[in-house]
Design a protein around this motif. Sequence first.
Motif, PDB file in Angstrom:
ATOM      1  N   ILE B  19       0.813  -1.142  -0.019  1.00 48.89           N
ATOM      2  CA  ILE B  19      -0.056   0.151  -0.173  1.00 48.89           C
ATOM      3  C   ILE B  19       0.825   1.118  -0.189  1.00 48.89           C
ATOM      4  N   GLN B  20       0.830   2.156  -1.149  1.00 51.10           N
ATOM      5  CA  GLN B  20       1.702   3.408  -1.232  1.00 51.10           C
ATOM      6  C   GLN B  20       1.162   3.985   0.118  1.00 51.10           C
ATOM      7  N   ASN B  21       2.098   4.925   0.402  1.00 53.39           N
ATOM      8  CA  ASN B  21       1.810   5.805   1.897  1.00 53.39           C
ATOM      9  C   ASN B  21       0.774   5.000   2.762  1.00 53.39           C
ATOM     10  N   ALA B  22       1.219   4.207   3.134  1.00 51.18           N
ATOM     11  CA  ALA B  22       0.611   3.297   4.050  1.00 51.18           C
ATOM     12  C   ALA B  22       0.345   4.145   5.435  1.00 51.18           C
ATOM     13  N   ASP B  23      -0.916   3.904   6.410  1.00 54.45           N
ATOM     14  CA  ASP B  23      -0.865   4.562   7.331  1.00 54.45           C
ATOM     15  C   ASP B  23       0.049   3.903   8.681  1.00 54.45           C
ATOM     16  N   GLY B  24       0.117   2.480   8.545  1.00 54.25           N
ATOM     17  CA  GLY B  24       0.904   1.845   9.309  1.00 54.25           C
ATOM     18  C   GLY B  24       1.721   0.597   8.550  1.00 54.25           C
ATOM     19  N   GLN B  25       2.855   0.403   9.048  1.00 53.48           N
ATOM     20  CA  GLN B  25       3.697  -0.561   8.283  1.00 53.48           C
ATOM     21  C   GLN B  25       4.366  -1.440   9.397  1.00 53.48           C
ATOM     22  N   GLY B  26       4.661  -2.679   9.202  1.00 56.92           N
ATOM     23  CA  GLY B  26       5.281  -3.702  10.235  1.00 56.92           C
ATOM     24  C   GLY B  26       6.142  -4.568   9.366  1.00 56.92           C
ATOM     25  N   LEU B  41      -0.969  -1.264   6.335  1.00 56.30           N
ATOM     26  CA  LEU B  41      -2.531  -0.970   6.698  1.00 56.30           C
ATOM     27  C   LEU B  41      -2.813   0.500   6.223  1.00 56.30           C
ATOM     28  N   LYS B  42      -4.065   0.482   6.177  1.00 54.80           N
ATOM     29  CA  LYS B  42      -4.565   1.835   5.597  1.00 54.80           C
ATOM     30  C   LYS B  42      -5.954   1.816   6.785  1.00 54.80           C
ATOM     31  N   ILE B  43      -5.818   3.018   7.477  1.00 56.40           N
ATOM     32  CA  ILE B  43      -6.923   2.992   8.425  1.00 56.40           C
ATOM     33  C   ILE B  43      -7.884   3.972   7.989  1.00 56.40           C
ATOM     34  N   GLY B  44      -9.393   3.553   8.263  1.00 56.41           N
ATOM     35  CA  GLY B  44     -10.462   4.135   7.981  1.00 56.41           C
ATOM     36  C   GLY B  44     -11.273   4.345   9.396  1.00 56.41           C
ATOM     37  N   LYS B  45     -12.535   4.690   9.243  1.00 53.77           N
ATOM     38  CA  LYS B  45     -13.476   4.786  10.078  1.00 53.77           C
ATOM     39  C   LYS B  45     -14.745   3.919   9.775  1.00 53.77           C
ATOM     40  N   GLU B 117       2.626  -5.045  14.696  1.00 53.13           N
ATOM     41  CA  GLU B 117       4.003  -4.103  14.575  1.00 53.13           C
ATOM     42  C   GLU B 117       3.396  -2.903  13.698  1.00 53.13           C
ATOM     43  N   ALA B 118       2.753  -3.387  12.550  1.00 53.01           N
ATOM     44  CA  ALA B 118       1.940  -2.291  11.979  1.00 53.01           C
ATOM     45  C   ALA B 118       1.035  -1.602  12.549  1.00 53.01           C
ATOM     46  N   ILE B 119       0.208  -1.976  13.460  1.00 51.47           N
ATOM     47  CA  ILE B 119      -0.563  -1.382  14.282  1.00 51.47           C
ATOM     48  C   ILE B 119       0.149  -0.410  15.187  1.00 51.47           C
ATOM     49  N   TYR B 120       1.127  -1.023  15.895  1.00 49.13           N
ATOM     50  CA  TYR B 120       2.036  -0.029  16.602  1.00 49.13           C
ATOM     51  C   TYR B 120       2.532   1.063  15.877  1.00 49.13           C
TER      52      TYR B 120
END
Lengths: 387, 161
Positions: B19-26, B41-45, B117-120
């Motif tokens: 994912i380019q410009n990911a919100d989280g990466q592990g 990860l890409k985070i949404g709501k 790790e990605a969430i962290y």
Amino acid sequence: MAKTKQVYLDYAATTPVDPQVLKTMMPYLKEKFGNSVSLYKLGQESKKALEKARLIITQAINAKNKEEIIFTSSATESNNLALKGIAFANQKKSHIIISAIEHDCVLNSTSWLQKQGFQITQIKPDKYGLINPKDIEKAIKKNTILISIIHGNNEIGTIQPIEQIGNICEKKKIYFHTDAVQTFGKIPIDVQKMKIDLLTASSHKIYGPKGAGLLYIKKDIRIDPLLHGGNQEFGLRSSTVNVPAIIGFGKATEICLKKMKSESKRLTQLRDYLIQGILKKIPQAHLNGHPIKRLPNNANFWFAFIEGESIVTSLDQYGIAASTGSACSSEKLEPSHTLLACGLLPECAHGSLRLTLGRWTTKKDIDYVLNTLPKIIKNLRKISPFK
Amino acid sequence: MYNKKVLQHFKSPHNFGKIQNADGQGQVGNVVCGDVMNLYLKIGKNKKGEEIIEDVKFETYGCVAAIATSSIITDLAKGKTIKQAIGLNKDSIIDTLEELPAIKIHCSVLAIDALNEAIYNYLHKNKRDIPKELQKRHQRIEKEKQIIEKKYADWINSSKD
């Protein structure tokens, strides 16, 4: 679903029994079941067939006497018998030299011997898996009793300069053992010319049944047996002799010798066709082992950015049977000691693939691999973070 | 060695790529050990306004089990709230795959580690509170990385040459 094409390219692991071999064995599993030590006719018939097999093998390696051939249950047993047998017939604290690319059964036997007080030196090969006889000569000590070097490597296929090493051993009066499991029946072996004192071979690698191996021990060399019992095999290997398997071993040897010249030429051509094809069709593919001094039936590669178990499982889905030296394929989770000894980095060794050809391999099979493997490598690289 | 489900995921893995410009990466694992996983990860709501994992992708270098468990973890994490995703463990993976060979269980741990790790990384980057549990896991993973790097120092250094 249509039946997947089946291509077996793991002949270095094991081979199917040749139909002629099976036919020769059958009576000895059925009506001619006698124990080869029994005195009555049924036993003597077994004995006669056993000795015929012994003679075939004696001639196959140009041994002097048929009594120099000891039948065992496997090459692992033969290698154990050679190493431990020589070691225990000699002084403790004696010194043994092996290569760093021996089969596990030699490596693990010697590390066990080390625990018993023997000294072990491992000789490293060059990047092609070739042992330099000069390195062996340099490693010899006053108390060196045995040098054991694998003839044709089971993983990368490199063939060692056995005769040169044999000459060194003869000059220095040190016993010389070679594990010839991958060469016996495939390329010529002459124990007298090559100055070999002990030699291991196996039946199931040459289209014979599993459960039979042999150890050639040159006359007058004293070794301690591993098994004590009824003193079969000249007192060196007690156990009821596995007559049907050994008869199969003999027949398989006979067939291999008859076909050796034409078959090694045919397989070398197929092997080189496979190697050239893969190196040309797949980017970042590399050959392991020596380009020329290698077994006629062995091809071994490493592919950057991917792991070998994934390659083998993907090939299996296309009906192709192969193997890898990756850690993930082994219980110990470490990559092949042979590839590492040749200087390959772990991540490269993880991406290794061995394809070994045999009696029923055709050009069509190789073409199928050459069409399938590039797709597999490409797909796995798509998933990989390394590019 | 592997059951049908594992092989299916291996053959056609879900959500692989970057994912380019990911919100989280592990990133977990080490190339000398034969497996490396990258998770993005890409985070949404969601409708309730809770943060969820809107998209997740992986890149894996490794064996059949490593690839299959990577695929599974993306399936399991997708659409979950962050809290739910932190609640996933190796048993969630093994249960979904029905079984894994004993020597391959560590691969499922690796997949969970990659997700954690990605969430962290996402929470840390955005200066958010990090649940104690996640903090602890992050420390353990870091420690394990150091142990491996120490154990294989020679190999890792020679790789850099």
